[in-house]
Structures are given as structure tokens and as C-alpha cells.
Scaffold this active site. Sequence first.
Site, mmCIF file in Angstrom:
data_model
loop_
_atom_site.group_PDB
_atom_site.id
_atom_site.type_symbol
_atom_site.label_atom_id
_atom_site.label_comp_id
_atom_site.label_asym_id
_atom_site.label_seq_id
_atom_site.Cartn_x
_atom_site.Cartn_y
_atom_site.Cartn_z
ATOM 1 N N CYS A 139 -4.988 -9.691 -11.950
ATOM 2 C CA CYS A 139 -5.967 -9.002 -12.798
ATOM 3 C C CYS A 139 -5.341 -8.619 -14.150
ATOM 4 O O CYS A 139 -5.052 -9.497 -14.944
ATOM 5 C CB CYS A 139 -6.538 -7.793 -12.042
ATOM 6 S SG CYS A 139 -8.069 -7.207 -12.776
ATOM 7 N N HIS B 264 -8.349 -10.547 -6.879
ATOM 8 C CA HIS B 264 -7.400 -9.718 -6.114
ATOM 9 C C HIS B 264 -7.103 -10.339 -4.741
ATOM 10 O O HIS B 264 -7.854 -10.129 -3.799
ATOM 11 C CB HIS B 264 -7.984 -8.312 -5.917
ATOM 12 C CG HIS B 264 -7.996 -7.527 -7.189
ATOM 13 N ND1 HIS B 264 -6.928 -6.769 -7.601
ATOM 14 C CD2 HIS B 264 -8.933 -7.407 -8.154
ATOM 15 C CE1 HIS B 264 -7.210 -6.201 -8.758
ATOM 16 N NE2 HIS B 264 -8.427 -6.575 -9.121
ATOM 17 N N GLU C 186 -4.975 -9.386 -2.669
ATOM 18 C CA GLU C 186 -4.580 -8.338 -1.715
ATOM 19 C C GLU C 186 -5.776 -7.698 -1.012
ATOM 20 O O GLU C 186 -5.592 -6.991 -0.021
ATOM 21 C CB GLU C 186 -3.740 -7.271 -2.435
ATOM 22 C CG GLU C 186 -4.479 -6.351 -3.410
ATOM 23 C CD GLU C 186 -4.715 -6.958 -4.796
ATOM 24 O OE1 GLU C 186 -4.619 -8.194 -4.947
ATOM 25 O OE2 GLU C 186 -5.027 -6.182 -5.728
ATOM 26 N N ASP D 247 5.444 11.884 10.850
ATOM 27 C CA ASP D 247 6.522 11.631 9.893
ATOM 28 C C ASP D 247 7.749 12.489 10.189
ATOM 29 O O ASP D 247 8.867 11.976 10.277
ATOM 30 C CB ASP D 247 6.056 11.900 8.454
ATOM 31 C CG ASP D 247 4.839 11.076 8.082
ATOM 32 O OD1 ASP D 247 4.570 10.089 8.783
ATOM 33 O OD2 ASP D 247 4.164 11.422 7.105
#
Length: 519
Positions: free
Chosen positions: A86, A173, A175, A231
Site C-alpha cells: 500500500c 494487503h 496480510e 503473560d
Amino acid sequence: MIEEKILVMDYGGQYTHLIARRCRELGVYAEIITKDTRLIDKVLHGVKGIILSGGPRTATKEDIGPPFITNLEKLRNEKIPILGICFGHQILAYASGAKLAAGGNPEYGEMKIKVVSDTPLLSGLEREQKVWMSHSDEVCELPESLTALAESGDDHIASFASKDNLVFGVQFHPEVTHTQNGMTILRAFLRDICNYEKEWTPGKEIDIIVEEIRKTVGNGRVLMGTSGGVDSTVAAYLIKQAIGDRLYCVFVDNGLLRHNEREEVEKAFDEMGFEHFVTVDAADEFLEKLEGVVDPEQKRKVIAETFIRVFERKAKELEAEYGEFAFLGQGTIYPDRVESAATGKETSVIKSHHNVTLPDWMKMSLVEPLKDLYKDEVRKVGVKLSIPSKMIRRQPFPGPSLAIRIGGPVTREQLEILRHADRILQEELEQDNSYDTIWQSFCVLLPVRSVGVMGDERTYDQAAVIRVVESKDAMTASVSRLEWDVLLKIASRIANQVRGINRVVYDVTSKPPGTIEWY
Ligand code: XMP
């Protein structure tokens, strides 16, 4: 040390993290760098290719000024391939002498392109491809050195390659999942063009991470605030692997936790063999400080300040008993550090436990074992480490806990009501086997009363909201389409069994425009 990697240069596009994640899904380790990074030898160590992200702006002459050109020349000299997506496609073409037309060809959403040239990037694809576009500027004329690979609409340039097959651009795109063969195109760039050979997996990182912790900490001691979240649990486990009983975990019970949460966390840490795990029961202190506080941001502030005080007190106690802590362990993950350039916060935003900034004397050296991993990768590492699945499956839970799920003042009574409703919701989602597909599910207690009827009695009680969302990273979220029967059962159980609630509503707002939490 990663031997081979791909760099994703961030121009502020909303999909920058997605590009890096997609590469990693393909077994290719990718890291995000800011658009102003100078590609000197140190930065390019082990780099097999570079992807330039999309971005919200129109390309200007400054974008292709000396730093950009110097980078480009360096990459060419080193024969490192570049793919522009892009905005990245536009500046790469512009820098090679192409003409751009600002606002020349707006294309949004699913579009068709025609592959017009057989190249390694689009090889083997059928002539017609469905892709996802989101742009208005376009590359309208290519110089001699570039060849068009694909066209959209009436011969608009949708992709190009340089004659030496080192520079590529795609206006669409790859992705985004709506691009039919997006992963095939990315794989072709990474494997065939960049020759990335290794098979990266987050699990393979474990030994490297553990070794790095050992090197950093030496003979020192690490103090760590653990919340029981995925986490901090995985991070603590890795630190424990590295330095054993020189890790000291502090779990603060702020009195705002979910049903049985403290007991579950304590049990899990015990089972995992943590030598030093202390719980601080600070419920009274937190509730006292929160008395009468209604504004959500004020609640956050009060909770953060109280957390610091409690944590600091415990740290001093532990220091008095065991000696100095030179290191502070944290469960920081990759998106916590690398924010999108679009937000102006480009790098290195340190996540403090429960959003707090610790006092100066506690600014010890940080140990952040998960700093390069995404949430789903952290879970994979956790599974590989055989951390109990109950801990790995846990949904994100905000530092201010249930306080930001209660409208109005936080009291013990309100907390009890909310805990009960929330427990029912989680039980039913487990029963329905939908818990694992959900990003977050919780109840919110509204300080709104409505009339109901129970038996022969009229009730005038509060309302609960059920909030269930799906998301990849909490930046955006969509509403989960729970089965109607499941929802009705949850609502019925909550309204009938939880004293203080007589009405249940389902929140059908996505993010944006809503947020995940209510307060
Ligand atoms: P929102 O509500 O902004 O939430 O869509 C995005 C994600 O962040 C969590 N959240 C917080 N986490 N402290 C935290 O540690 C906070 O003050 C806070 N507010 C929201 C939320 O649960 C969701 O995962």
C-alpha cells in the site's frame, strides 16, 4: 539471538502488527522497526528481507529524501529484497521514478486484480485474484526499471517488480484474510525471494530466552509482580527456569478479583513449584481508598497508587529478609512495546504491572522474557512449558479488575453481586465449550434499576450486562455470536439466582466505536 529475520518498517498503517504476525505464522521471525530507522550493518544483521507497511498519508518528496534513498541503496548493495505494501508500494515506486496520483484511484474493500506477468512474487496464481484494498492514492506510471505484475480496474497498477527482482510493491494487503491468496504471496516473498530458510516457532525460543535471563541476572535476585494472567505467569515461569529460587513473586489480592481467583492462582503457582510466592491481602486497603469513587479514570488512579504502595511495602519487607533485588521481572509482550506509528507512540512503551509507574528506587533493571512475542505465541510457549492449561487459557483481565466493571461506587456488596453473575456466565460458556474461542467474556454491573417480578413480589433491582467479544489484540473487537439458547440460559440463571440483579442485557457493540470494558 535470532539467526534470520525479516524487518517490517512501520509507516503507521493499521495492519503493521498483522504483517509481522502473518510472517511469524509462516515460520518466519519478523520484527517491527520505525520508518526512521537507519539500516546500518548492526540493524541488518541476519535480515533476509524488508517489508514496508501501509500508512495513512500521501507520499511526499520528504518520504523519499536522503535517509530513505540511503537505506534503499544499502539494501540493494546487500541484495536484500524489499516488499512495499500500500503506502510502502507507493513510496518504493515513487523513489524509483514512478508517477503518483494523489486520490487518483480510490479502492476500498474486496477488489479483483489481473495478474499480468509471471514473477516469483505472484507465480502460480490464477490470472484473476480477489484482494483487499484500502487506498485512494495510486502509482499511475512506472519507470523503465519497474514492471507491472498485476492490474486492477481499468489497467491501474496493483503490483510491480524491479527488473533485478529486488524491489516489489503491492497496492493491496496480502496480510488481510480477505486477500484470497495473501499468505501464498507473502510466503513467495519470504521463502522464494528472500530465501528465508529456517522454521521459526515461538517454542524454539525457550532455550534462548532462558539463557539470556541467566546471562542478564547472573547471581542476582528478581522481584516480580504476578497477577495470575497469562503473560506474567509465563514470564515468571521462564525466569524460574533460568534462576530457580532467586525469583520472588508477589501477588496482590486487591479485593477486586473474580470468584475464587486468589485461591486458583495460589494453587497453580504452588503446583508449578514456585519457591517464593507471596500473596499480599490488601483488600481492605483498596476498598477503603475506593470508597465513594465513581469516575472510572479516578478508580484506575486510586488502584494504581494503592498497588504501588502495597507492592513497595512488600518489596521492602522481602529485601530486609533476603537482601537486595537488582532486577524486576515483567510480563511485557511485543505489542506493549511497539505501538503503531499512527498513534505517535512508536517504540518502547514499557508496560508496568497493572499500569503503574514504580517509584524511582524500584526502577531496577528489567527482565522481560516475552518482550518479542505476541499473545498467541506466549500461550504456545506456555503450553510447551507444560504450564497448567487453566492458566494458559485465561482471558485477559484488566489491572483495575472488577472495579471498572461496576458502574458507580465499588462496595463489597456490589462486588459480591458482580462476582456471582460473572461466575454463572463463565460456567455456562465452559459448558458450551465456547470459552476458548472467546477473547474476553464478563459481566458488568449497571447502577440502573428497573422493575421486575419474582414470585408474587415486585422487584426493583440492578441490571447486568453480558459482554462477550472476539479479538486478536484488543485494539479492535467484534461481538461474539453466542447461540441464542446459551444466552437465554445465562440471562435466566443470572436474573433468577443473583440477588440484586433482575434484568440482563447483551452488549452488541463492537470496538470501535465501543470499548471492550464499560468503565
Ligand atoms: P478497552 O476497554 O480499552 O480494553 O477496549 C482493551 C483491553 O485492555 C483491558 N483494559 C485494561 N487493562 N488496565 C489494564 O491492565 C486498564 O486500566 C484497562 N482498561 C482496559 C481490557 O480488559 C481489554 O483487554
